[in-house]
Design a protein around this motif. Structure first.
Motif, mmCIF file in Angstrom:
data_model
loop_
_atom_site.group_PDB
_atom_site.id
_atom_site.type_symbol
_atom_site.label_atom_id
_atom_site.label_comp_id
_atom_site.label_asym_id
_atom_site.label_seq_id
_atom_site.Cartn_x
_atom_site.Cartn_y
_atom_site.Cartn_z
ATOM 1 N N LEU A 168 -3.607 14.332 -58.505
ATOM 2 C CA LEU A 168 -2.694 13.468 -59.225
ATOM 3 C C LEU A 168 -2.560 13.864 -60.690
ATOM 4 C CD1 LEU A 168 -3.793 9.949 -57.926
ATOM 5 C CD2 LEU A 168 -1.730 11.202 -57.277
ATOM 6 N N THR A 169 -1.384 13.620 -61.229
ATOM 7 C CA THR A 169 -1.131 13.670 -62.668
ATOM 8 C C THR A 169 -0.761 12.259 -63.100
ATOM 9 O OG1 THR A 169 -0.332 15.959 -62.642
ATOM 10 C CG2 THR A 169 0.363 14.576 -64.483
ATOM 11 N N LEU A 170 -1.430 11.736 -64.120
ATOM 12 C CA LEU A 170 -1.163 10.391 -64.607
ATOM 13 C C LEU A 170 -0.738 10.446 -66.070
ATOM 14 C CD1 LEU A 170 -3.464 10.087 -62.279
ATOM 15 C CD2 LEU A 170 -3.670 7.766 -63.160
ATOM 16 N N ARG A 171 0.337 9.730 -66.402
ATOM 17 C CA ARG A 171 0.806 9.598 -67.782
ATOM 18 C C ARG A 171 0.948 8.115 -68.085
ATOM 19 N NH1 ARG A 171 6.304 12.460 -68.725
ATOM 20 N NH2 ARG A 171 5.775 11.957 -70.875
ATOM 21 N N ALA A 172 0.517 7.696 -69.265
ATOM 22 C CA ALA A 172 0.561 6.270 -69.602
ATOM 23 C C ALA A 172 1.040 6.068 -71.034
ATOM 24 C CB ALA A 172 -0.809 5.631 -69.420
ATOM 25 N N GLY A 173 1.940 5.104 -71.219
ATOM 26 C CA GLY A 173 2.358 4.701 -72.549
ATOM 27 C C GLY A 173 1.238 3.954 -73.252
ATOM 28 N N PRO A 174 1.356 3.751 -74.560
ATOM 29 C CA PRO A 174 0.252 3.145 -75.318
ATOM 30 C C PRO A 174 -0.102 1.736 -74.869
ATOM 31 C CG PRO A 174 2.238 3.347 -76.665
ATOM 32 C CD PRO A 174 2.480 4.135 -75.436
ATOM 33 N N ASP A 175 0.901 0.905 -74.548
ATOM 34 C CA ASP A 175 0.602 -0.443 -74.077
ATOM 35 C C ASP A 175 -0.108 -0.396 -72.722
ATOM 36 O OD1 ASP A 175 1.965 -1.152 -76.318
ATOM 37 O OD2 ASP A 175 3.576 -2.220 -75.306
ATOM 38 N N ALA A 176 0.347 0.523 -71.860
ATOM 39 C CA ALA A 176 -0.294 0.670 -70.550
ATOM 40 C C ALA A 176 -1.732 1.143 -70.700
ATOM 41 C CB ALA A 176 0.498 1.652 -69.684
ATOM 42 N N LEU A 177 -1.965 2.118 -71.576
ATOM 43 C CA LEU A 177 -3.327 2.613 -71.782
ATOM 44 C C LEU A 177 -4.248 1.513 -72.277
ATOM 45 C CD1 LEU A 177 -3.086 6.211 -73.312
ATOM 46 C CD2 LEU A 177 -4.288 5.522 -71.226
ATOM 47 N N ALA A 178 -3.749 0.691 -73.195
ATOM 48 C CA ALA A 178 -4.578 -0.396 -73.716
ATOM 49 C C ALA A 178 -4.952 -1.371 -72.603
ATOM 50 C CB ALA A 178 -3.837 -1.126 -74.836
ATOM 51 N N LEU A 179 -3.995 -1.701 -71.750
ATOM 52 C CA LEU A 179 -4.270 -2.626 -70.650
ATOM 53 C C LEU A 179 -5.230 -2.004 -69.644
ATOM 54 C CD1 LEU A 179 -3.612 -5.365 -69.380
ATOM 55 C CD2 LEU A 179 -1.675 -4.289 -68.231
ATOM 56 N N LEU A 180 -5.031 -0.718 -69.333
ATOM 57 C CA LEU A 180 -5.902 -0.044 -68.369
ATOM 58 C C LEU A 180 -7.334 0.058 -68.892
ATOM 59 C CD1 LEU A 180 -3.456 2.786 -67.282
ATOM 60 C CD2 LEU A 180 -4.212 0.879 -65.856
ATOM 61 N N ARG A 181 -7.492 0.307 -70.185
ATOM 62 C CA ARG A 181 -8.832 0.393 -70.756
ATOM 63 C C ARG A 181 -9.524 -0.965 -70.759
ATOM 64 N NH1 ARG A 181 -6.512 4.271 -75.518
ATOM 65 N NH2 ARG A 181 -6.876 6.289 -74.460
ATOM 66 N N ALA A 182 -8.741 -2.017 -70.914
ATOM 67 C CA ALA A 182 -9.323 -3.350 -70.974
ATOM 68 C C ALA A 182 -9.632 -3.920 -69.596
ATOM 69 C CB ALA A 182 -8.374 -4.296 -71.715
ATOM 70 N N ARG A 183 -8.776 -3.620 -68.601
ATOM 71 C CA ARG A 183 -8.877 -4.318 -67.316
ATOM 72 C C ARG A 183 -8.877 -3.406 -66.104
ATOM 73 N NH1 ARG A 183 -6.170 -9.687 -68.179
ATOM 74 N NH2 ARG A 183 -5.368 -9.595 -66.069
ATOM 75 N N GLY A 184 -8.626 -2.091 -66.302
ATOM 76 C CA GLY A 184 -8.441 -1.231 -65.149
ATOM 77 C C GLY A 184 -7.070 -1.462 -64.543
ATOM 78 N N LEU A 185 -6.775 -0.763 -63.447
ATOM 79 C CA LEU A 185 -5.493 -0.922 -62.755
ATOM 80 C C LEU A 185 -5.636 -2.019 -61.714
ATOM 81 C CD1 LEU A 185 -2.605 -0.201 -62.110
ATOM 82 C CD2 LEU A 185 -3.434 1.743 -60.757
ATOM 83 N N ARG A 186 -4.965 -3.143 -61.963
ATOM 84 C CA ARG A 186 -5.024 -4.292 -61.059
ATOM 85 C C ARG A 186 -3.623 -4.591 -60.557
ATOM 86 N NH1 ARG A 186 -8.479 -8.964 -63.868
ATOM 87 N NH2 ARG A 186 -6.370 -9.828 -63.846
ATOM 88 N N GLY A 187 -3.529 -4.829 -59.256
ATOM 89 C CA GLY A 187 -2.225 -5.073 -58.672
ATOM 90 C C GLY A 187 -1.494 -6.241 -59.286
ATOM 91 N N ASP A 188 -2.210 -7.303 -59.657
ATOM 92 C CA ASP A 188 -1.545 -8.479 -60.191
ATOM 93 C C ASP A 188 -1.088 -8.288 -61.634
ATOM 94 O OD1 ASP A 188 -4.244 -8.415 -60.844
ATOM 95 O OD2 ASP A 188 -4.396 -10.571 -61.076
ATOM 96 N N ASP A 189 -1.484 -7.186 -62.280
ATOM 97 C CA ASP A 189 -0.967 -6.877 -63.616
ATOM 98 C C ASP A 189 0.357 -6.121 -63.557
ATOM 99 O OD1 ASP A 189 -2.917 -8.069 -65.211
ATOM 100 O OD2 ASP A 189 -4.202 -6.296 -65.185
ATOM 101 N N VAL A 190 0.687 -5.564 -62.395
ATOM 102 C CA VAL A 190 1.921 -4.785 -62.251
ATOM 103 C C VAL A 190 3.088 -5.744 -62.099
ATOM 104 C CG1 VAL A 190 3.155 -3.077 -60.878
ATOM 105 C CG2 VAL A 190 0.676 -2.880 -61.184
#
Length: 376
Positions: A9-31
């Motif tokens: 996989l190749t993953l790219r994330a915008g700054p708001d997405a990176l902040a959320l991922l660092r704080a909470r991980g990737l959660r389905g209910d955040d999408v």
């Protein structure tokens, strides 16, 4: 000792997405938004990723809508997400697309192509798919088409060819010129719930919004994938004009998805974008214009809360023929070999879903993602 396998996989994330991922991980209910790009047979390379994302990750309990917006095959993929059993819908669609898409020759007439792919769409939807989509408890499907005017709506091949050629030439100067001949139509399932579509403010091109209904859902999906000259245009009930492939205007959905907190409830929301490539091409006519790829500060702002997940170059290189399937395979490969390769790609794509699942379970999605505006 064997060398470790390269990431699939190749993953790219915008700054708001990176902040959320660092704080909470990737959660389905955040999408809160899932885009789906045009690409025809390319969707087979995402089969395993879609099975995980649609069938597992996004099945988490949630208390707010999940807006799914797609053009062409992207709208078909998201029609699977909006059904009761996304994995079963994907399986029906993949099988029909690979094994039942057969033509009378190398250059079948548009009516034949439309009929064959219409049957594949019917398989994907099944008997109850339209009702399930319209009644889904949280997925709100948005289907993009391009409504044609003037010569672009002609049934005469020569006139349509000339109109598309003129559109391509003008588009090389300015993408906004596409609005002279085409209107973006957003058919969506929000009105019936008394909800506002988050895409109601789109203004980069002429845009109209229409409700999805039991009568127009299948025709809108068919229209969203009706490639001009290759297929017939579609008359969608309740909508004027002739409708063409949504990718004509929105090939990879280069849209402004807003900032973190732009959701109506003000809560953080992630745009999860499973895509064929780590880059985006705005419109169909931009494919041969390398300067039109979505890059630079303006696009970084548009995708600031987006996480794009795509097959890595190493994964693609290991596929049959070293590439993702596309329409040219019909001309380059004997029929049995095309079917074999496409099925092999769909099978191999299970690695994509497995790898993303492992990253999610380990809480390492943010570690694997590179910033959206980082050099390729």
């Amino acid at each position: 000792m064997p060398a470790p396998l390269a990431p699939s996989l190749t993953l790219r994330a915008g700054p708001d997405a990176l902040a959320l991922l660092r704080a909470r991980g990737l959660r389905g209910d955040d999408v809160t938004v899932v885009p789906g790009a045009s690409g025809g047979a390319k969707w087979l390379a995402l089969a395993g990723l879609d099975r995980y994302v649609f069938g597992e990750l996004l099945q988490a309990p949630r208390d707010r809508p999940l807006h799914a917006i797609g053009s062409s095959i992207g709208s078909w993929r998201l029609a699977c997400l909006a059904q009761r059993d996304p994995a079963a819908a994907l399986a029906r669609g993949h099988h029909a697309y690979i094994h039942e898409q057969r033509y009378s020759g190398l250059k079948p007439p548009p009516a034949e192509v439309s009929a064959v792919l219409g049957r594949a769409l019917a398989r994907l939807l099944g008997e109850t798919g339209p009702d399930e989509i319209l009644a889904h408890p949280h997925v709100r499907l948005h289907v993009l088409t391009a409504e044609a005017r003037g010569a672009a709506a002609s049934a005469r091949r020569g006139v349509l060819t000339a109109a598309l050629g003129a559109a391509a030439a003008a588009n090389a100067v300015s993408r906004r010129t596409l609005g002279w001949r085409l209107t973006r139509c957003v058919f969506h399932a929000c009105d019936a719930r008394g909800e506002a579509s988050p895409f109601r403010a789109l203004a980069d091109l002429p845009t109209v919004h229409r409700p999805l209904t039991r009568e127009n859902l299948a025709p809108a999906l068919a229209a969203s994938g009706s490639i001009p000259l290759l297929m017939e245009g579609v008359r969608v009930p309740g909508a004027p004009g002739l409708h063409w492939d949504g990718g004509t205007l929105d090939y990879h959905l280069d849209l402004d998805f807003g900032a973190d907190g732009d959701e109506p409830d003000g809560r953080p929301g992630l745009v999860l974008y499973p895509h064929f490539y780590p880059h985006l091409v705005p419109g169909w006519f931009d494919k041969g214009l390398p300067w039109r790829r979505a890059r630079g500060p303006a696009h970084a702002r548009r995708f600031r809360r987006a996480l794009l997940v795509a097959p890595s170059p190493a994964f693609v290189a290991a596929l049959p023929g070293g590439k993702i399937p596309d329409r040219r395979d019909f001309y380059a490969l004997p029929e049995p070999e095309r079917v074999r390769r496409w099925q092999a790609v769909a099978d191999a794509s299970a690695r994509l879903g497995d790898e993303l699942r492992a990253l999610v379970d380990a809480g390492r999605v943010a570690d694997a993602a590179r910033p959206w505006d980082a050099p390729a």
